[in-house]
Design a protein around this motif. Structure first.
Motif, PDB file in Angstrom:
ATOM      1  N   LEU A  67       0.805  -1.217   0.000  1.00 19.03           N
ATOM      2  CA  LEU A  67       0.000   0.000   0.000  1.00 19.03           C
ATOM      3  C   LEU A  67       0.839   1.268   0.000  1.00 19.03           C
ATOM      4  O   LEU A  67       0.448   2.276  -0.586  1.00 19.03           O
ATOM      5  CB  LEU A  67      -0.935  -0.001   1.219  1.00 19.03           C
ATOM      6  N   SER A  68       1.965   1.249   0.697  1.00 21.12           N
ATOM      7  CA  SER A  68       2.825   2.417   0.788  1.00 21.12           C
ATOM      8  C   SER A  68       4.223   1.945   1.171  1.00 21.12           C
ATOM      9  O   SER A  68       4.385   0.848   1.696  1.00 21.12           O
ATOM     10  CB  SER A  68       2.270   3.400   1.832  1.00 21.12           C
ATOM     11  N   TRP A  69       5.244   2.786   0.935  1.00 23.05           N
ATOM     12  CA  TRP A  69       6.620   2.353   1.175  1.00 23.05           C
ATOM     13  C   TRP A  69       7.526   3.562   1.297  1.00 23.05           C
ATOM     14  O   TRP A  69       7.135   4.688   1.007  1.00 23.05           O
ATOM     15  CB  TRP A  69       7.086   1.468   0.019  1.00 23.05           C
ATOM     16  N   ASN A  70       8.769   3.306   1.748  1.00 21.87           N
ATOM     17  CA  ASN A  70       9.738   4.386   1.824  1.00 21.87           C
ATOM     18  C   ASN A  70      10.778   4.249   0.716  1.00 21.87           C
ATOM     19  O   ASN A  70      10.734   3.303  -0.091  1.00 21.87           O
ATOM     20  CB  ASN A  70      10.391   4.458   3.211  1.00 21.87           C
ATOM     21  N   ALA A  71      11.724   5.184   0.662  1.00 17.49           N
ATOM     22  CA  ALA A  71      12.691   5.220  -0.432  1.00 17.49           C
ATOM     23  C   ALA A  71      13.600   3.992  -0.425  1.00 17.49           C
ATOM     24  O   ALA A  71      13.975   3.490  -1.489  1.00 17.49           O
ATOM     25  CB  ALA A  71      13.525   6.492  -0.340  1.00 17.49           C
ATOM     26  N   ALA A  72      13.973   3.514   0.750  1.00 16.20           N
ATOM     27  CA  ALA A  72      14.849   2.351   0.824  1.00 16.20           C
ATOM     28  C   ALA A  72      14.147   1.107   0.277  1.00 16.20           C
ATOM     29  O   ALA A  72      14.763   0.275  -0.400  1.00 16.20           O
ATOM     30  CB  ALA A  72      15.299   2.120   2.264  1.00 16.20           C
ATOM     31  N   TYR A  73      12.858   0.982   0.547  1.00 14.82           N
ATOM     32  CA  TYR A  73      12.087  -0.150   0.020  1.00 14.82           C
ATOM     33  C   TYR A  73      11.981  -0.051  -1.501  1.00 14.82           C
ATOM     34  O   TYR A  73      12.119  -1.054  -2.208  1.00 14.82           O
ATOM     35  CB  TYR A  73      10.696  -0.172   0.650  1.00 14.82           C
ATOM     36  N   ALA A  74      11.754   1.149  -2.006  1.00  7.70           N
ATOM     37  CA  ALA A  74      11.651   1.346  -3.450  1.00  7.70           C
ATOM     38  C   ALA A  74      12.959   0.985  -4.142  1.00  7.70           C
ATOM     39  O   ALA A  74      12.966   0.444  -5.254  1.00  7.70           O
ATOM     40  CB  ALA A  74      11.268   2.784  -3.756  1.00  7.70           C
ATOM     41  N   ALA A  75      14.099   1.285  -3.490  1.00  6.58           N
ATOM     42  CA  ALA A  75      15.391   0.946  -4.074  1.00  6.58           C
ATOM     43  C   ALA A  75      15.613  -0.556  -4.091  1.00  6.58           C
ATOM     44  O   ALA A  75      16.263  -1.087  -4.996  1.00  6.58           O
ATOM     45  CB  ALA A  75      16.509   1.629  -3.284  1.00  6.58           C
ATOM     46  N   LEU A  76      15.066  -1.258  -3.105  1.00 14.77           N
ATOM     47  CA  LEU A  76      15.251  -2.709  -3.016  1.00 14.77           C
ATOM     48  C   LEU A  76      14.289  -3.457  -3.926  1.00 14.77           C
ATOM     49  O   LEU A  76      14.609  -4.543  -4.420  1.00 14.77           O
ATOM     50  CB  LEU A  76      15.051  -3.155  -1.562  1.00 14.77           C
ATOM     51  N   PHE A  77      13.092  -2.874  -4.174  1.00 15.60           N
ATOM     52  CA  PHE A  77      12.062  -3.550  -4.972  1.00 15.60           C
ATOM     53  C   PHE A  77      11.525  -2.635  -6.074  1.00 15.60           C
ATOM     54  O   PHE A  77      10.336  -2.303  -6.094  1.00 15.60           O
ATOM     55  CB  PHE A  77      10.899  -3.985  -4.076  1.00 15.60           C
ATOM     56  N   PRO A  78      12.359  -2.203  -7.011  1.00 19.59           N
ATOM     57  CA  PRO A  78      11.881  -1.264  -8.037  1.00 19.59           C
ATOM     58  C   PRO A  78      10.788  -1.842  -8.926  1.00 19.59           C
ATOM     59  O   PRO A  78       9.857  -1.132  -9.303  1.00 19.59           O
ATOM     60  CB  PRO A  78      13.148  -0.945  -8.842  1.00 19.59           C
ATOM     61  N   ILE A  79      10.886  -3.125  -9.278  1.00 22.50           N
ATOM     62  CA  ILE A  79       9.864  -3.728 -10.143  1.00 22.50           C
ATOM     63  C   ILE A  79       8.514  -3.746  -9.425  1.00 22.50           C
ATOM     64  O   ILE A  79       7.470  -3.427 -10.011  1.00 22.50           O
ATOM     65  CB  ILE A  79      10.261  -5.162 -10.540  1.00 22.50           C
ATOM     66  N   LEU A  80       8.537  -4.070  -8.149  1.00 22.63           N
ATOM     67  CA  LEU A  80       7.297  -4.173  -7.374  1.00 22.63           C
ATOM     68  C   LEU A  80       6.618  -2.821  -7.224  1.00 22.63           C
ATOM     69  O   LEU A  80       5.423  -2.685  -7.491  1.00 22.63           O
ATOM     70  CB  LEU A  80       7.599  -4.782  -6.005  1.00 22.63           C
ATOM     71  N   VAL A  81       7.357  -1.804  -6.820  1.00 23.40           N
ATOM     72  CA  VAL A  81       6.711  -0.511  -6.556  1.00 23.40           C
ATOM     73  C   VAL A  81       6.280   0.186  -7.840  1.00 23.40           C
ATOM     74  O   VAL A  81       5.393   1.046  -7.807  1.00 23.40           O
ATOM     75  CB  VAL A  81       7.633   0.413  -5.724  1.00 23.40           C
ATOM     76  N   ASN A  82       6.892  -0.175  -8.959  1.00 23.57           N
ATOM     77  CA  ASN A  82       6.508   0.440 -10.231  1.00 23.57           C
ATOM     78  C   ASN A  82       5.429  -0.336 -10.969  1.00 23.57           C
ATOM     79  O   ASN A  82       5.006   0.066 -12.059  1.00 23.57           O
ATOM     80  CB  ASN A  82       7.743   0.587 -11.134  1.00 23.57           C
ATOM     81  N   ALA A  83       4.975  -1.429 -10.388  1.00 22.22           N
ATOM     82  CA  ALA A  83       3.892  -2.206 -10.997  1.00 22.22           C
ATOM     83  C   ALA A  83       2.571  -1.463 -10.820  1.00 22.22           C
ATOM     84  O   ALA A  83       2.434  -0.611  -9.926  1.00 22.22           O
ATOM     85  CB  ALA A  83       3.807  -3.583 -10.354  1.00 22.22           C
ATOM     86  N   PRO A  84       1.565  -1.741 -11.666  1.00 26.46           N
ATOM     87  CA  PRO A  84       0.235  -1.147 -11.457  1.00 26.46           C
ATOM     88  C   PRO A  84      -0.283  -1.493 -10.066  1.00 26.46           C
ATOM     89  O   PRO A  84       0.058  -2.552  -9.512  1.00 26.46           O
ATOM     90  CB  PRO A  84      -0.608  -1.804 -12.557  1.00 26.46           C
ATOM     91  N   ALA A  85      -1.084  -0.633  -9.486  1.00 29.40           N
ATOM     92  CA  ALA A  85      -1.561  -0.831  -8.115  1.00 29.40           C
ATOM     93  C   ALA A  85      -2.199  -2.204  -7.927  1.00 29.40           C
ATOM     94  O   ALA A  85      -1.985  -2.867  -6.911  1.00 29.40           O
ATOM     95  CB  ALA A  85      -2.546   0.271  -7.743  1.00 29.40           C
ATOM     96  N   ALA A  86      -2.967  -2.662  -8.908  1.00 31.23           N
ATOM     97  CA  ALA A  86      -3.664  -3.943  -8.774  1.00 31.23           C
ATOM     98  C   ALA A  86      -2.706  -5.126  -8.759  1.00 31.23           C
ATOM     99  O   ALA A  86      -3.076  -6.214  -8.312  1.00 31.23           O
ATOM    100  CB  ALA A  86      -4.666  -4.107  -9.914  1.00 31.23           C
ATOM    101  N   ALA A  87      -1.474  -4.938  -9.247  1.00 38.67           N
ATOM    102  CA  ALA A  87      -0.499  -6.034  -9.306  1.00 38.67           C
ATOM    103  C   ALA A  87       0.620  -5.858  -8.292  1.00 38.67           C
ATOM    104  O   ALA A  87       1.580  -6.611  -8.300  1.00 38.67           O
ATOM    105  CB  ALA A  87       0.092  -6.117 -10.713  1.00 38.67           C
ATOM    106  N   ARG A  88       0.480  -4.887  -7.404  1.00 39.06           N
ATOM    107  CA  ARG A  88       1.547  -4.563  -6.457  1.00 39.06           C
ATOM    108  C   ARG A  88       1.391  -5.403  -5.192  1.00 39.06           C
ATOM    109  O   ARG A  88       0.923  -4.947  -4.150  1.00 39.06           O
ATOM    110  CB  ARG A  88       1.495  -3.071  -6.146  1.00 39.06           C
ATOM    111  N   ASN A  89       1.791  -6.671  -5.299  1.00 35.89           N
ATOM    112  CA  ASN A  89       1.617  -7.629  -4.211  1.00 35.89           C
ATOM    113  C   ASN A  89       2.934  -8.368  -4.004  1.00 35.89           C
ATOM    114  O   ASN A  89       3.522  -8.886  -4.950  1.00 35.89           O
ATOM    115  CB  ASN A  89       0.488  -8.608  -4.561  1.00 35.89           C
TER     116      ASN A  89
END
Length: 276
Positions: free
Chosen positions: A124-146
């Motif tokens: 649902l939400s994340w910080n910058a460190a998480y985005a750096a570790l999981f770029p594919i996940l956080v950039n996926a469409p909301a419905a596929a962000r699991n």
């Protein structure tokens, strides 16, 4: 039903529920897929609910939608009547979905990758460190962000989790533990069916019927730019919003901590150089 639900979701902004604003929006408020994600139901199912189709919505699912849309007691009762479902249990004072201070807490963790997920592991939400570790996940469409969908369907060449074979049985057993609390929910059933079809490994492990309570997990990630990052993931349940939890990845050694810090400052280093 369509007019009522649309009016309720249009009055809530992504910022108010701690979600990234995303690309330019054609309409105000939350999108259908964002409401579905926050409520932990399938996008198709929620769309049908909003369209007033006869889908036999359960009280538990309507409660989740009501919490997400921040309906008061009168609005909640109205939703039940529109859905032609027996009246809800007495309403209580419920905390808003993803309180705004969760955004501050996530950002304050700084170099600890952290995110907020619902019971089904929708991110649902994340910080910058998480985005750096999981770029594919956080950039996926909301419905596929699991996160569990990401773990089992991302090709090995693009999946940074290197000890998935070791962790997979535990991941699925813990997921079944949460699934058992939502049996009969069409959103969960649809998700499991789609994941079984998309991942033979998940389908095999799901068929074992193993179940385990949530607990910390050791996860090792690898990126060529820095090498291995060893972490221990911890889940913290939010009492203000049952079913939602914060997941924090704590590095287990100084080298992993330094690697996370470097990736946070160089997020482009984790973006795959190819697409599937």
């Amino acid at each position: 039903m369509a007019s009522f639900l649309r009016s309720r979701r249009e009055r809530i902004t992504p910022d108010e529920v701690g979600m990234p604003p995303g690309p330019r929006r054609r309409t105000p408020g939350l999108r259908r897929e964002e409401v579905a994600q926050l409520a932990g139901v399938g996008v198709t199912w929620y769309t049908w609910l909003e369209q007033g189709r006869p889908i036999n919505a359960s009280p538990q699912v309507l409660d989740a939608v009501a919490r997400t849309l921040r309906l008061d007691a009168a609005e909640r009762e109205h939703l039940y009547r529109l859905a032609d479902t027996p009246g809800p249990q007495p309403a209580t004072d419920e905390a808003p979905a993803l309180p705004r201070d969760m955004r501050t807490i996530l950002d304050s963790l700084d170099l600890l990758p952290a995110c907020l997920v619902n019971a089904r592991s929708d991110v649902l939400s994340w910080n910058a460190a998480y985005a750096a570790l999981f770029p594919i996940l956080v950039n996926a469409p909301a419905a596929a962000r699991n996160s569990i969908w990401f773990a089992f369907t991302t090709p090995r060449c693009c999946n940074p989790l290197v000890n998935l074979d070791e962790q997979a049985p535990e991941h699925v057993a813990i997921f079944r533990y949460r699934y058992s609390q939502h049996m009969g929910d069409p959103g969960w059933q649809e998700f499991v069916q789609r994941l079984c079809a998309a991942s033979a490994e998940f389908a095999r492990l799901w068929a074992t019927h193993d179940v385990a309570p949530p607990r910390p997990c050791d996860k090792v990630f690898h990126y060529p730019a820095v090498g291995d990052i060893a972490t221990r993931s911890t889940n913290l349940d939010l009492t203000a919003l049952p079913g939602t939890r914060m997941v924090i990845y704590t590095p287990v050694d100084d080298e992993s901590r330094a690697n996370i810090a470097w990736l946070r400052d160089h997020p482009e280093a984790t973006v795959p150089d190819h697409q599937h």
